[in-house]
Design a protein around this motif. Sequence first.
Motif, PDB file in Angstrom:
ATOM      1  N   SER A 174       0.852  -1.175   0.000  1.00 24.81           N
ATOM      2  CA  SER A 174       0.000   0.000   0.000  1.00 24.81           C
ATOM      3  C   SER A 174       0.887   1.223   0.000  1.00 24.81           C
ATOM      4  N   SER A 175       0.474   2.254  -0.707  1.00 23.03           N
ATOM      5  CA  SER A 175       1.249   3.476  -0.687  1.00 23.03           C
ATOM      6  C   SER A 175       0.372   4.656  -1.019  1.00 23.03           C
ATOM      7  N   ILE A 176       0.793   5.805  -0.599  1.00 19.74           N
ATOM      8  CA  ILE A 176       0.160   7.056  -0.960  1.00 19.74           C
ATOM      9  C   ILE A 176       1.241   7.889  -1.624  1.00 19.74           C
ATOM     10  N   ASP A 177       1.027   8.251  -2.887  1.00 24.59           N
ATOM     11  CA  ASP A 177       1.982   9.095  -3.585  1.00 24.59           C
ATOM     12  C   ASP A 177       1.688  10.544  -3.247  1.00 24.59           C
ATOM     13  N   LEU A 178       2.727  11.298  -3.084  1.00 25.17           N
ATOM     14  CA  LEU A 178       2.590  12.718  -2.827  1.00 25.17           C
ATOM     15  C   LEU A 178       2.508  13.420  -4.168  1.00 25.17           C
ATOM     16  N   THR A 214      -5.904  -4.913   6.593  1.00 27.05           N
ATOM     17  CA  THR A 214      -6.268  -4.232   7.839  1.00 27.05           C
ATOM     18  C   THR A 214      -6.758  -2.810   7.581  1.00 27.05           C
ATOM     19  N   ASN A 215      -6.420  -2.240   6.436  1.00 24.32           N
ATOM     20  CA  ASN A 215      -6.893  -0.909   6.069  1.00 24.32           C
ATOM     21  C   ASN A 215      -8.354  -0.945   5.603  1.00 24.32           C
ATOM     22  N   ALA A 216      -8.873  -2.153   5.360  1.00 26.27           N
ATOM     23  CA  ALA A 216     -10.263  -2.333   4.933  1.00 26.27           C
ATOM     24  C   ALA A 216     -11.159  -2.607   6.140  1.00 26.27           C
ATOM     25  N   GLY A 228     -10.936  -5.129  10.327  1.00 21.41           N
ATOM     26  CA  GLY A 228      -9.746  -4.294  10.278  1.00 21.41           C
ATOM     27  C   GLY A 228     -10.011  -2.950  10.931  1.00 21.41           C
ATOM     28  N   LYS A 229      -9.129  -2.026  10.673  1.00 23.39           N
ATOM     29  CA  LYS A 229      -9.310  -0.658  11.144  1.00 23.39           C
ATOM     30  C   LYS A 229      -9.344   0.217   9.894  1.00 23.39           C
ATOM     31  N   PRO A 230     -10.521   0.406   9.321  1.00 26.85           N
ATOM     32  CA  PRO A 230     -10.625   1.121   8.048  1.00 26.85           C
ATOM     33  C   PRO A 230      -9.965   2.490   8.099  1.00 26.85           C
TER      34      PRO A 230
END
Length: 168
Positions: free
Chosen positions: A4-8, A111-113, A132-134
């Motif tokens: 998983s990633s978030i691009d800036l 776990t992000n879901a 999970g912990k959305p």
Amino acid sequence: MARSSIDLDLSGPERELKRLGAALRKAEDGKELRRELVRNIRSAAGPARQEARQAIKSMPSRTPHKGRSLRSAIAQKVRIEARPAGKSVGARIVVGTTESVRGFKDAPRRTNARKWRHPRFGNRQKWADQTGKPGWFDDTMKNNRRKFRRAVVKAMDETADKIARLVR
């Protein structure tokens, strides 16, 4: 999906970062300046990474396991990538895979879901639903995006100023 990633989004500053990377290659002490730029970008992203780590560690756990906890394994896999040159110029916070923890490769994404299903103890006849912990990662990154972006641009400006002073 392996990680998983978030691009800036550095659409405007991305061009500046590319030019800065080219200037670093040309500068006499470019390697040291490049290291310093990467160090400053990493320190700018540090608070967002720490918040993501705290968010996953605060996920409730109902079953005790021997060995390392899944939450701490995921937290350890949250890392910062900073690339001032090359094809994928930019900065991002990434969560790697966690294969070493009970064979659960997609743990960060799952776990992000809200919830996911898995075979109970490897038995494909019996399945378990797990909660999970959305948003532990996505929401944390969205909340920190502006601060992170400002800090990265500031680190770029400081390095550009150093290069300008060297040229004069």
